[in-house]
Design a protein around this motif. Structure first.
Motif, PDB file in Angstrom:
ATOM      1  N   PRO A 172      -5.322  10.793  -3.391  1.00 46.92           N
ATOM      2  CA  PRO A 172      -6.001  11.730  -2.481  1.00 46.92           C
ATOM      3  C   PRO A 172      -5.062  12.303  -1.409  1.00 46.92           C
ATOM      4  O   PRO A 172      -5.195  13.467  -1.033  1.00 46.92           O
ATOM      5  CB  PRO A 172      -7.095  10.865  -1.840  1.00 46.92           C
ATOM      6  N   LEU A 173      -4.132  11.496  -0.932  1.00 48.15           N
ATOM      7  CA  LEU A 173      -3.209  11.984   0.102  1.00 48.15           C
ATOM      8  C   LEU A 173      -2.332  13.107  -0.448  1.00 48.15           C
ATOM      9  O   LEU A 173      -2.109  14.118   0.214  1.00 48.15           O
ATOM     10  CB  LEU A 173      -2.342  10.826   0.608  1.00 48.15           C
TER      11      LEU A 173
ATOM     12  N   THR B 228     -11.391   8.159  -3.707  1.00 55.28           N
ATOM     13  CA  THR B 228     -11.265   7.914  -5.140  1.00 55.28           C
ATOM     14  C   THR B 228     -12.632   7.740  -5.780  1.00 55.28           C
ATOM     15  O   THR B 228     -12.888   8.272  -6.866  1.00 55.28           O
ATOM     16  CB  THR B 228     -10.397   6.670  -5.394  1.00 55.28           C
TER      17      THR B 228
ATOM     18  N   VAL C  30      -4.616   4.427  -4.909  1.00 53.07           N
ATOM     19  CA  VAL C  30      -5.927   4.845  -4.407  1.00 53.07           C
ATOM     20  C   VAL C  30      -5.761   5.688  -3.145  1.00 53.07           C
ATOM     21  O   VAL C  30      -6.499   6.637  -2.911  1.00 53.07           O
ATOM     22  CB  VAL C  30      -6.791   3.594  -4.150  1.00 53.07           C
ATOM     23  N   ILE C  31      -4.763   5.339  -2.338  1.00 56.73           N
ATOM     24  CA  ILE C  31      -4.477   6.137  -1.134  1.00 56.73           C
ATOM     25  C   ILE C  31      -3.593   7.326  -1.501  1.00 56.73           C
ATOM     26  O   ILE C  31      -3.825   8.460  -1.062  1.00 56.73           O
ATOM     27  CB  ILE C  31      -3.747   5.280  -0.083  1.00 56.73           C
TER      28      ILE C  31
ATOM     29  N   SER D  30      -7.947   3.182 -11.228  1.00 57.32           N
ATOM     30  CA  SER D  30      -7.141   2.685 -10.107  1.00 57.32           C
ATOM     31  C   SER D  30      -7.950   1.697  -9.265  1.00 57.32           C
ATOM     32  O   SER D  30      -7.404   0.735  -8.733  1.00 57.32           O
ATOM     33  CB  SER D  30      -6.618   3.843  -9.257  1.00 57.32           C
TER      34      SER D  30
ATOM     35  N   ARG E   1      -3.068  15.115  -2.959  1.00 62.22           N
ATOM     36  CA  ARG E   1      -3.890  16.316  -3.173  1.00 62.22           C
ATOM     37  C   ARG E   1      -4.146  17.017  -1.838  1.00 62.22           C
ATOM     38  O   ARG E   1      -4.077  18.248  -1.745  1.00 62.22           O
ATOM     39  CB  ARG E   1      -5.205  15.938  -3.855  1.00 62.22           C
TER      40      ARG E   1
ATOM     41  N   LEU F 277       0.832  -1.207   0.000  1.00 59.49           N
ATOM     42  CA  LEU F 277       0.000   0.000   0.000  1.00 59.49           C
ATOM     43  C   LEU F 277       0.866   1.256   0.000  1.00 59.49           C
ATOM     44  O   LEU F 277       0.458   2.305  -0.495  1.00 59.49           O
ATOM     45  CB  LEU F 277      -0.933   0.015   1.219  1.00 59.49           C
TER      46      LEU F 277
ATOM     47  N   TRP G 269     -10.266   4.619   3.298  1.00 59.46           N
ATOM     48  CA  TRP G 269     -10.287   6.071   3.089  1.00 59.46           C
ATOM     49  C   TRP G 269      -9.952   6.393   1.643  1.00 59.46           C
ATOM     50  O   TRP G 269     -10.607   7.210   0.998  1.00 59.46           O
ATOM     51  CB  TRP G 269      -9.281   6.753   4.036  1.00 59.46           C
TER      52      TRP G 269
ATOM     53  N   SER H  70     -14.308   9.846  -8.734  1.00 57.95           N
ATOM     54  CA  SER H  70     -14.717   9.155  -9.959  1.00 57.95           C
ATOM     55  C   SER H  70     -16.109   9.549 -10.403  1.00 57.95           C
ATOM     56  O   SER H  70     -16.426   9.495 -11.584  1.00 57.95           O
ATOM     57  CB  SER H  70     -14.682   7.639  -9.744  1.00 57.95           C
TER      58      SER H  70
ATOM     59  N   GLY I 276      -9.275   7.856 -11.420  1.00 64.67           N
ATOM     60  CA  GLY I 276      -9.662   7.249 -10.143  1.00 64.67           C
ATOM     61  C   GLY I 276     -10.351   5.917 -10.326  1.00 64.67           C
ATOM     62  O   GLY I 276     -10.039   4.927  -9.664  1.00 64.67           O
TER      63      GLY I 276
END
Lengths: 483, 83
Positions: free
Chosen positions: A174-175, B46, A170-171, A303, A177, A32, B41, B50, A300
């Motif tokens: 967003p992290l 995501t 996926v983590i 992913s 951003r 991860l 999370w 999307s 997104g």
């Protein structure tokens, strides 16, 4: 250096009746984290504004310059898996995972320095080279251990870990951003602060994996599980092929081609996902900002398909077999790549179909990675899995450069020849279909290795014993409650 | 509690102990929670992003697709698009 002795191979052997379901979280913690590399593109645009902040100044880096950071990292991922597979077998997973954590974390910190001082070579060295070595060490270190803990379900086990690599994006996306929004300001796009925090966070998270990982004791096997004897012509061996002998078999090179072709086709889409959907449906959105948002949404979704496919296809392969699973990848892949151009604006004009087709394709891209360790184990046995699988992963390095280069170059040449941008991807998509057809042939040619390739020593009936701890195998192997 | 098997030269002797901490299902759940929470999370964030792909937007004016410059950046760059 007594603390470092905690990393020794002997210190990571599990006690009796250890619950093997404690091992996948250790692997997931590593994967991860290192899977963040697939989300590195989130930094791409901000890095082109690192000096201008709100615009791209003449002194700012161009996108192709930044694009090399990812390519260098993937190249060093493949190289380090090939070089360090043997080291992993000698020193055990804990030490290698610790090295991975140090390299990956340090890669971010050195990269952050490169952003702060606007020195691209520091990004190449930090995130690219050192971080790439961390990627490779982290990628292979838990896989062989999982196969040894789950000899009854190797596809499920490796699928769980390698799903983590897909989940890393996926983590990570967003992290990145979120952290950039925290650290950005009138004088900063926020990348430096984000990279520093991420380096420290990922190091800490990977250390959870370092100290959670355990290797099975010698002679361990799941309760009630009896390894199947290899049927005549069967694809799953209970014997061992030494890694030096594996390199002399055609099966090794066929597996390499299978992985390279499957990866090349998928990675080309991943690298171009956002621009591709914006180009193929150009005119559908009334403003560039809507198109960009759709592109982000598409990345997104892909992913999520990548992550899910790694677990789904690898788990399925335990029941239908690895060769059949790859057969499915290549047949479906040939058909879907050939159909994707028809979903565009000028033909079917269906974003839903486009997304579904690409999603399935990317799920199979991920599934190809997750299923490969079990395929290697089936053909060559578990003992030298790290060395053999590590060398096969060089196919990823090749694909990581060839895939995006093919897509970008062919697309550009189409546009330069006057092809409308909505159709500029058709040729490359048909080419990907052709590559997967070649992969279908390579997969079909894979047979069990010849008798002469197997090592002469008595085959272990169960999981490979710890090669440094040559204790006698007890007459009653230690087992655990059936799970 | 032992951390590794005791070698006897004949066979491995496993010292009987009280149920090992690693047996505890709570520990297994905790270990999975450590990795599952950040993953959950990330999946949520995501998935939320999307959804933008399918968000209805003001209809574009009818146009015939025309040849344009190379692909625009993921976010609009006001000037000097050197891609």
């Amino acid at each position: 250096m007594a603390a470092l002795s905690l990393l020794d191979k002997g210190r990571a052997v599990a006690p009796p009746n250890y619950n093997r379901w404690l091992v996948p979280p250790a692997a997931l913690a590593i994967h991860l984290s290192i899977g963040e590399v697939y989300a590195f593109s989130v930094f791409k645009i901000p890095l082109t504004h690192a000096i201008g902040i709100t615009y791209q100044s003449p002194a700012d880096w161009k996108q192709p310059t930044i694009g090399w950071i990812f390519s260098i990292a993937i190249a060093f991922l493949g190289l380090s898996t090939a070089l360090f597979g043997g080291w992993l077998e000698r020193v055990g997973p804990r030490k290698v995972m610790f090295a991975a954590a140090c390299c990956f974390g340090a890669g971010f910190l050195i990269g952050a320095a490169g952003v702060h001082w606007h020195q691209i070579w520091l990004l190449y060295l930090g995130y690219g080279v050192i971080g790439g070595i961390g990627l490779g060490l982290g990628y292979i270190s838990p896989v062989a251990t999982l196969v040894r803990w789950f000899p009854d379900r190797p596809g499920l086990a490796t699928g769980l870990a390698i799903m983590g690599f897909g989940g890393g994006a996926v983590i990570g996306g967003p992290l990145e951003r979120f952290l950039m929004s925290v650290f950005s300001g009138p004088n900063s796009v926020g990348v430096t602060g984000a990279m520093i925090v991420m380096g420290l966070l990922y190091f800490a998270f990977m250390m959870f994996g370092v100290f959670t990982i355990r290797t099975p004791p010698p002679g361990w096997r799941p309760e009630g599980w009896v390894p199947k004897q290899q049927a005549a012509g069967g694809m799953i061996t209970s014997r061992t092929v030494a890694w030096r002998d594996a390199l002399k078999t055609p099966q090794f090179y066929l597996l390499w081609l299978v992985l390279c072709l499957n990866t090349t086709a998928g990675i080309g889409i991943i690298e171009q996902a956002s621009p591709m959907i914006q180009d193929m449906f150009k005119g559908k959105w009334s403003a560039a900002s809507y198109a960009a948002a759709a592109g982000t949404g598409f990345v997104g979704l892909l992913s999520l398909f990548n992550m899910g496919g790694r677990f789904f296809w690898s788990a399925i392969s335990d029941y239908v077999g690895r060769k059949s699973t790859y057969f499915c990848f290549f047949v479906l892949g040939v058909i879907l790549y050939a159909l994707v151009p028809f979903t565009g604006l000028q033909k079917w004009n269906s974003i839903a179909l486009f997304v579904i087709f690409c999603g399935v394709l990317i799920s199979m891209y991920g599934g190809g990675f997750a299923t490969m360790p079990a395929y290697v184990r089936d053909l060559f046995g578990a003992r030298d899995l790290s060395q053999i699988y590590g060398r096969i992963l060089t196919a990823w390095s090749v694909a990581g450069i060839a895939g995006p280069a093919l897509v970008n170059y062919i697309r550009k040449s189409q546009v330069d020849r006057g092809v409308p941008v909505t159709n500029a991807y058709s040729t490359v998509l048909y080419l990907m279909s052709g590559l997967l057809f070649l992969g279908l042939i390579c997969n079909a040619l894979i047979r069990p290795v010849s008798e002469s390739a197997y090592t002469a020593e008595a085959a272990p009936a169960g999981p490979a014993p710890d090669t440094l701890n040559r204790a006698n195998v007890p007459s009653t192997p230690p087992t655990q409650a059936k799970l | 509690m032992i951390s590794h098997p005791q070698e006897s030269g004949r066979a491995l002797d496993y010292v009987a102990t009280a149920p090992h901490l690693s047996h505890s299902p709570i520990l297994v759940l905790l270990a999975w929670a450590v990795v599952a929470l950040p993953a959950a999370w990330g999946i949520y964030m995501t998935a939320r992003t999307s959804v933008q792909l399918f968000k209805p937007t003001p209809a574009a004016a009818a146009t015939t697709p025309t040849l344009t410059n190379p692909t625009p950046a993921q976010t609009p760059i006001p000037a000097n698009n050197n891609r």
